[in-house]
Design a protein around this motif. Structure first.
Motif, PDB file in Angstrom:
ATOM      1  N   LEU A 338       9.322  63.841  52.041  1.00 50.03           N
ATOM      2  CA  LEU A 338      10.490  64.436  51.533  1.00 50.03           C
ATOM      3  C   LEU A 338      11.344  63.200  50.382  1.00 50.03           C
ATOM      4  N   ARG A 339      10.744  62.190  50.485  1.00 51.04           N
ATOM      5  CA  ARG A 339      11.469  61.000  49.674  1.00 51.04           C
ATOM      6  C   ARG A 339      11.551  61.062  48.473  1.00 51.04           C
ATOM      7  N   ARG A 340      10.488  61.964  47.756  1.00 57.39           N
ATOM      8  CA  ARG A 340      10.427  62.101  46.405  1.00 57.39           C
ATOM      9  C   ARG A 340      11.052  63.442  46.079  1.00 57.39           C
ATOM     10  N   SER A 341      11.773  64.326  47.058  1.00 58.69           N
ATOM     11  CA  SER A 341      12.378  65.486  46.715  1.00 58.69           C
ATOM     12  C   SER A 341      13.824  65.143  46.337  1.00 58.69           C
ATOM     13  N   ASP A 342      14.678  66.005  45.510  1.00 54.57           N
ATOM     14  CA  ASP A 342      15.842  66.194  45.257  1.00 54.57           C
ATOM     15  C   ASP A 342      16.923  66.632  46.294  1.00 54.57           C
ATOM     16  N   ILE A 343      16.338  66.627  47.648  1.00 55.68           N
ATOM     17  CA  ILE A 343      17.301  67.403  48.303  1.00 55.68           C
ATOM     18  C   ILE A 343      18.232  66.322  48.881  1.00 55.68           C
ATOM     19  N   GLN A 344      19.731  66.475  48.374  1.00 51.51           N
ATOM     20  CA  GLN A 344      20.701  65.585  48.811  1.00 51.51           C
ATOM     21  C   GLN A 344      20.997  64.993  50.239  1.00 51.51           C
ATOM     22  N   PHE A 345      20.994  65.963  51.041  1.00 56.29           N
ATOM     23  CA  PHE A 345      21.452  65.336  52.350  1.00 56.29           C
ATOM     24  C   PHE A 345      20.170  64.543  53.064  1.00 56.29           C
TER      25      PHE A 345
END
Ligand code: ASP
Length: 637
Positions: A338-345
């Motif tokens: 998930l490191r490369r995702s844009d998920i803020q939390f």
């Protein structure tokens, strides 16, 4: 509880004579003589067709009586059917036995006969025979019972405790206490006879020790001075090693004043062990041998050596230092995916030094967990760990449904599916945040979800399966709960540092691993111990410099370490917990003859109790009554 399985083999006392005779493994000695020194000829579980024609005398309690025709007599070993004579010559015997209330204690003498064909009871070990009574005596009649002595009759635990002596007559408690006694006997044999341990009793009136659980105080006649009831014989067993005893063990009573905690007892029993010139592996092999030797045959066999896991692995994969390894659903680190995702939390969590993103996958969770279950899991993570949880489900077409999916590309989604080994209808619970908090929350959700799945009929944790596990390489110190800038011992202050971390003790104690090992059984800690510090200067450093304790209270131990104390180590097994797991009892109270209630009270004898001011005087104690009690009528005035 094991009862249904045991009941499956018979009625209320299913062949219990046999079960108790053969309760322990390998080369069990001949069955004991239960009829020595008394005037009975047999126990109520003993008679078979081979006894037909013999005159016998039995003693027992009336379990059941039917229309003056027959009764069932019970003792610790089983049940025997007694035929009440109907002829005129025995009319007084008939009256006596027909009028006696159930649970009256009686003596009967009569002749063993075969039951009429077709009336045999295959579920009773004595089911081929009955005893035709000649004479009988009511030794003591029983008044109206507060509850029936039958395992399947539900009664509140408070009532069972109030009349514990009646509850002890039940098959289940008799079974539990007798099995416990046999296991302890085998442990003694193994330790003393096979391995030269010495059984030494140590004092229970002692003084307060630093760290650990809160101790009970006992007033003394010296003004202002109190004894403490030891939380374990820790110091004494180490001093026995200094005294050259070499190998010690004790079935030791321990006391901890921890207030009301579920399934804890203020007094409990440990199999307490200490050895000189031993290392961690030596203690582990000893305990494996001890458990294997004393393991009850009817609970299958256990294989050794037990597997081992480091504290770090246990926390990372199971979120606890006592993992239940009977089922999967391990915690998976998905931070990298998930490191490369844009998920803020997610990004927030990963930006902290101890930040992490982890998840557990609940197989078939979509089918078995209702919305309200999911809500209660989330609520529990929030209230217990202050941790938010996000769910992902795997739809019938294999695609993912979650608030997160719109932030994830196809590749990331399939990587996630792979990492979590997700199948259709699986439910993933995801947490992002501080490492320890995330692991602990997911570890707890893993167990809660297993409860939900099992309530829906799946079997994840077979109660007949025993998974032992060593957890090793604990940190020597942990941040104190109430003040994380200070350190406390993860085990106790006498635990030695891991040999490869000794120098860190003086430079960065938070990084030191210890020689502490815990024994875990099916997710429960059943033992713990360590190799000890045996040099005074190192012990003094730990107490004064790391733990900031007043070493003066331990000056006797510190001094003893200066007189040629041998290297030593040990362990204590929590006997009550171990036995309760072996017999599959819902609570440790079910394997203790006279347990305390949840609030630490003896509901039978009403302890603790008030004492008069005169009785307190020699101890220089005056009670300062809380207002409510002052206003209520003091029972002693
Ligand atoms: N005394 C320790 C305890 O009660 C066990 C040990 O270190 O041997 O946990």
């Amino acid at each position: 509880m094991a009862l249904p399985r045991l009941l499956a083999r018979g009625l209320a006392w299913p062949g219990c004579g046999r079960a108790l005779h053969r309760a322990t493994s390998a080369s069990a000695p001949a069955a004991p003589d239960f009829n020595s020194f008394v005037t009975r000829t047999n126990t109520c579980g003993e008679l078979r067709s081979a006894h037909v024609g013999q005159e016998v005398t039995l003693y027992g309690w009336i379990q059941y009586q039917r229309q003056g025709l027959f009764l069932v007599l019970r003792d610790f070993q089983g049940l025997t059917q007694i035929i009440i004579p109907q002829d005129e010559a025995h009319s007084h015997v008939k009256k006596l036995l027909s009028d006696a209330p159930v649970e009256s204690v009686v003596r009967v003498t009569g002749i063993v006969s075969l039951r009429p064909p077709g009336q045999e009871n295959l579920k009773m070990s004595t089911g081929d025979i009955e005893v035709k009574v000649e004479t009988a005596e009511i030794l003591n009649s029983c008044k109206k019972l507060p509850f029936e002595i039958k395992d399947f009759i539900k009664k509140t635990e408070a009532l069972r405790m109030r009349y514990r002596y009646l509850d002890l007559r039940s098959f289940q408690l008799q079974y539990n206490l007798r099995l416990r006694s046999q296991i302890v006997m085998r442990m003694r044999e193994y330790l003393c006879n096979l391995h030269g341990f010495v059984d030494v009793e140590t004092p229970t009136l002692f003084k307060r020790t630093p760290g650990g659980a809160k101790e009970f105080l006992v007033p003394s006649r010296e003004a202002g001075k109190f004894y403490s009831l030891p939380q374990s014989p820790q110091q004494f067993k180490q001093l026995l090693m200094v005294g050259g005893l070499d190998r010690y063990f004790q079935v030791a009573r321990c006391y901890r004043d921890e207030g009301s905690r579920p399934d804890r007892q203020p007094e409990f029993t440990q199999i307490d062990i200490e050895m000189s010139f031993v290392d961690q592996a030596g203690i582990q092999r000893l305990i494996e041998g001890l458990l294997q030797y004393s393991w009850p045959e009817e609970r299958g066999s256990i294989t050794t050596p037990f597997p081992s896991m480091t504290y770090e692995e246990a926390l990372a994969d199971y979120g606890t230092d006592k993992p239940d390894t009977r089922f999967g659903m391990k915690i998976v680190d998905i931070g990298d995916f998930l490191r490369r995702s844009d998920i803020q939390f997610v990004q927030n969590a990963l930006s902290y030094p101890h930040g992490t993103v982890k998840a557990i996958c609940i197989p078939q969770g979509v089918r078995y967990l209702k919305n309200k279950d999911l809500e209660s899991l989330k609520e529990s993570a929030k209230s217990q760990f202050n941790q938010e949880i996000m769910e992902i489900i795997c739809r019938p077409d294999g695609s993912l449904k979650s608030l997160l999916t719109k932030f994830l590309g196809e590749k990331q989604q399939s990587e996630l599916i792979q990492a979590l080994n997700m199948q259709v209808d699986d439910l993933v619970l995801l947490a992002a945040g501080e490492y320890k908090q995330v692991c602990s929350a997911l570890g707890s959700l893993r167990l809660e979800s297993a409860d939900i799945l099992e309530a829906a009929g799946l079997v994840l944790r077979d109660p007949t399966v025993f998974h032992f596990l060593w957890v090793v390489d604990f940190p020597l110190f942990l941040p104190k709960g109430e003040n994380p800038t200070e350190l406390e011992s993860a085990h106790h202050p006498f635990t030695a540092p891991h040999p490869s971390d000794t120098s860190l003790l003086y430079s960065d104690p938070t990084k030191v691993r210890s020689q502490h090992y815990d024994l875990v059984l099916n997710g429960n800690e059943v033992g713990g111990g360590s190799i000890r510090i045996h040099r005074a200067e190192q012990q003094r450093f730990v107490l004064e410099k790391v733990l900031k304790e007043d070493s003066e209270v331990l000056s006797h131990l510190l001094e003893a370490l200066e007189f040629g104390a041998p290297p030593h180590g040990g362990i204590a097994l929590g006997l009550d917990r171990l036995i309760s797991l072996i017999v599959d009892a819902p609570s440790i109270r079910d394997v203790i003859a006279f347990p305390k209630s949840f609030k630490g009270r003896d509901l039978m004898g009403s302890a603790p109790d008030y004492v008069t001011p005169e009785e307190l005087e020699p101890y220089h104690i005056q009670v300062s009554w809380p207002l409510a009690e002052k206003e209520a009528k003091n029972p002693l005035t």
